[in-house]
Design a protein around this motif. Structure first.
Motif, PDB file in Angstrom:
ATOM      1  N   ASP A  36     -22.353 -10.742 -62.555  1.00 49.98           N
ATOM      2  CA  ASP A  36     -21.361  -9.683 -62.327  1.00 49.98           C
ATOM      3  C   ASP A  36     -21.922  -8.311 -62.711  1.00 49.98           C
ATOM      4  O   ASP A  36     -21.712  -7.320 -62.001  1.00 49.98           O
ATOM      5  CB  ASP A  36     -20.078  -9.952 -63.114  1.00 49.98           C
ATOM      6  CG  ASP A  36     -19.264 -11.106 -62.554  1.00 49.98           C
ATOM      7  OD1 ASP A  36     -19.495 -11.507 -61.388  1.00 49.98           O
ATOM      8  OD2 ASP A  36     -18.407 -11.626 -63.297  1.00 49.98           O
ATOM      9  N   PHE A  37     -22.633  -8.251 -63.832  1.00 45.90           N
ATOM     10  CA  PHE A  37     -23.228  -6.997 -64.276  1.00 45.90           C
ATOM     11  C   PHE A  37     -24.236  -6.482 -63.247  1.00 45.90           C
ATOM     12  O   PHE A  37     -24.218  -5.306 -62.869  1.00 45.90           O
ATOM     13  CB  PHE A  37     -23.893  -7.183 -65.643  1.00 45.90           C
ATOM     14  CG  PHE A  37     -24.651  -5.979 -66.123  1.00 45.90           C
ATOM     15  CD1 PHE A  37     -23.968  -4.855 -66.577  1.00 45.90           C
ATOM     16  CD2 PHE A  37     -26.031  -5.960 -66.119  1.00 45.90           C
ATOM     17  CE1 PHE A  37     -24.663  -3.735 -67.024  1.00 45.90           C
ATOM     18  CE2 PHE A  37     -26.732  -4.845 -66.558  1.00 45.90           C
ATOM     19  CZ  PHE A  37     -26.047  -3.733 -67.008  1.00 45.90           C
ATOM     20  N   LEU A  38     -25.098  -7.375 -62.763  1.00 42.81           N
ATOM     21  CA  LEU A  38     -26.117  -6.959 -61.798  1.00 42.81           C
ATOM     22  C   LEU A  38     -25.491  -6.557 -60.462  1.00 42.81           C
ATOM     23  O   LEU A  38     -25.974  -5.627 -59.809  1.00 42.81           O
ATOM     24  CB  LEU A  38     -27.159  -8.061 -61.609  1.00 42.81           C
ATOM     25  CG  LEU A  38     -28.013  -8.364 -62.845  1.00 42.81           C
ATOM     26  CD1 LEU A  38     -28.950  -9.540 -62.580  1.00 42.81           C
ATOM     27  CD2 LEU A  38     -28.790  -7.151 -63.311  1.00 42.81           C
ATOM     28  N   VAL A  39     -24.428  -7.225 -60.060  1.00 42.73           N
ATOM     29  CA  VAL A  39     -23.722  -6.850 -58.836  1.00 42.73           C
ATOM     30  C   VAL A  39     -23.128  -5.441 -58.977  1.00 42.73           C
ATOM     31  O   VAL A  39     -23.162  -4.656 -58.039  1.00 42.73           O
ATOM     32  CB  VAL A  39     -22.632  -7.888 -58.479  1.00 42.73           C
ATOM     33  CG1 VAL A  39     -21.671  -7.357 -57.419  1.00 42.73           C
ATOM     34  CG2 VAL A  39     -23.282  -9.183 -57.994  1.00 42.73           C
ATOM     35  N   CYS A  40     -22.615  -5.137 -60.158  1.00 40.32           N
ATOM     36  CA  CYS A  40     -22.081  -3.788 -60.410  1.00 40.32           C
ATOM     37  C   CYS A  40     -23.198  -2.741 -60.423  1.00 40.32           C
ATOM     38  O   CYS A  40     -23.013  -1.615 -59.950  1.00 40.32           O
ATOM     39  CB  CYS A  40     -21.358  -3.737 -61.747  1.00 40.32           C
ATOM     40  SG  CYS A  40     -19.822  -4.645 -61.796  1.00 40.32           S
ATOM     41  N   LEU A  41     -24.330  -3.111 -60.956  1.00 39.65           N
ATOM     42  CA  LEU A  41     -25.415  -2.161 -61.178  1.00 39.65           C
ATOM     43  C   LEU A  41     -26.201  -1.837 -59.908  1.00 39.65           C
ATOM     44  O   LEU A  41     -26.591  -0.689 -59.687  1.00 39.65           O
ATOM     45  CB  LEU A  41     -26.363  -2.716 -62.249  1.00 39.65           C
ATOM     46  CG  LEU A  41     -27.432  -1.806 -62.795  1.00 39.65           C
ATOM     47  CD1 LEU A  41     -26.811  -0.600 -63.495  1.00 39.65           C
ATOM     48  CD2 LEU A  41     -28.308  -2.573 -63.782  1.00 39.65           C
ATOM     49  N   PHE A  42     -26.437  -2.848 -59.064  1.00 40.25           N
ATOM     50  CA  PHE A  42     -27.313  -2.673 -57.908  1.00 40.25           C
ATOM     51  C   PHE A  42     -26.554  -2.748 -56.594  1.00 40.25           C
ATOM     52  O   PHE A  42     -25.578  -3.493 -56.468  1.00 40.25           O
ATOM     53  CB  PHE A  42     -28.415  -3.737 -57.903  1.00 40.25           C
ATOM     54  CG  PHE A  42     -29.302  -3.663 -59.111  1.00 40.25           C
ATOM     55  CD1 PHE A  42     -30.120  -2.576 -59.335  1.00 40.25           C
ATOM     56  CD2 PHE A  42     -29.293  -4.679 -60.045  1.00 40.25           C
ATOM     57  CE1 PHE A  42     -30.924  -2.497 -60.458  1.00 40.25           C
ATOM     58  CE2 PHE A  42     -30.106  -4.620 -61.171  1.00 40.25           C
ATOM     59  CZ  PHE A  42     -30.915  -3.524 -61.378  1.00 40.25           C
ATOM     60  N   THR A  43     -27.030  -2.018 -55.604  1.00 41.71           N
ATOM     61  CA  THR A  43     -26.457  -2.084 -54.267  1.00 41.71           C
ATOM     62  C   THR A  43     -26.860  -3.419 -53.631  1.00 41.71           C
ATOM     63  O   THR A  43     -27.817  -4.062 -54.087  1.00 41.71           O
ATOM     64  CB  THR A  43     -26.994  -0.946 -53.384  1.00 41.71           C
ATOM     65  OG1 THR A  43     -28.401  -1.151 -53.164  1.00 41.71           O
ATOM     66  CG2 THR A  43     -26.741   0.425 -53.997  1.00 41.71           C
ATOM     67  N   PRO A  44     -26.167  -3.812 -52.553  1.00 40.36           N
ATOM     68  CA  PRO A  44     -26.583  -5.041 -51.857  1.00 40.36           C
ATOM     69  C   PRO A  44     -28.054  -5.001 -51.419  1.00 40.36           C
ATOM     70  O   PRO A  44     -28.767  -6.002 -51.537  1.00 40.36           O
ATOM     71  CB  PRO A  44     -25.636  -5.114 -50.661  1.00 40.36           C
ATOM     72  CG  PRO A  44     -24.395  -4.435 -51.147  1.00 40.36           C
ATOM     73  CD  PRO A  44     -24.895  -3.302 -52.019  1.00 40.36           C
ATOM     74  N   ALA A  45     -28.522  -3.856 -50.959  1.00 41.17           N
ATOM     75  CA  ALA A  45     -29.927  -3.734 -50.533  1.00 41.17           C
ATOM     76  C   ALA A  45     -30.884  -3.910 -51.717  1.00 41.17           C
ATOM     77  O   ALA A  45     -31.924  -4.562 -51.593  1.00 41.17           O
ATOM     78  CB  ALA A  45     -30.162  -2.385 -49.857  1.00 41.17           C
ATOM     79  N   GLU A  46     -30.529  -3.338 -52.866  1.00 43.46           N
ATOM     80  CA  GLU A  46     -31.371  -3.486 -54.058  1.00 43.46           C
ATOM     81  C   GLU A  46     -31.392  -4.943 -54.516  1.00 43.46           C
ATOM     82  O   GLU A  46     -32.447  -5.467 -54.884  1.00 43.46           O
ATOM     83  CB  GLU A  46     -30.878  -2.573 -55.182  1.00 43.46           C
ATOM     84  CG  GLU A  46     -31.105  -1.097 -54.898  1.00 43.46           C
ATOM     85  CD  GLU A  46     -30.334  -0.174 -55.816  1.00 43.46           C
ATOM     86  OE1 GLU A  46     -30.806   0.961 -56.024  1.00 43.46           O
ATOM     87  OE2 GLU A  46     -29.251  -0.557 -56.322  1.00 43.46           O
TER      88      GLU A  46
END
Length: 111
Positions: free
Chosen positions: A42-52
């Motif tokens: 969840d944290f990484l989904v918040c932090l990075f865009t889908p492309a990232e």
């Protein structure tokens, strides 16, 4: 007469290389302090865009494929990646004390 234009953002930049490095290390420490994969996700989904996120996932896939013995050209074809990106991954994987190797060891020991 000479004028020097200084934009407010340039005077107060808070993202110096040192600040960015400290911020990155702080995130690493926080992630290391949790053992909740869903929370990390969840944290990484918040932090990075889908492309990232796609780029990170592709890089991890290429590391695992290199470890299986696939050639760089095979990996480039499989994932549509540049040989430069794959070569960098290969160099990192083959370094002494490679973090890639250590993560792969953790992955394989879990299975």
């Amino acid at each position: 007469m000479s004028y020097s234009i200084v934009f407010p953002m340039e005077q107060d930049k808070q993202n110096t290389p040192e600040v960015l490095e400290a911020s990155f290390r702080e995130m690493c420490d926080l992630l290391a302090g949790t053992n909740d994969p869903l929370f990390i996700y969840d944290f990484l989904v918040c932090l990075f865009t889908p492309a990232e996120r796609r780029d990170f996932a592709n890089r991890w896939l290429l590391v695992k494929e290199m470890d299986k013995g696939r050639t760089q050209r095979e990996i480039a074809h499989m994932f549509g990646m540049s040989l430069c990106k794959i070569t960098r991954g290969s160099k990192e994987l083959n370094k002494t004390g490679s973090a890639f190797r250590r993560m792969l060891d953790i992955l394989y020991n879990k299975k």
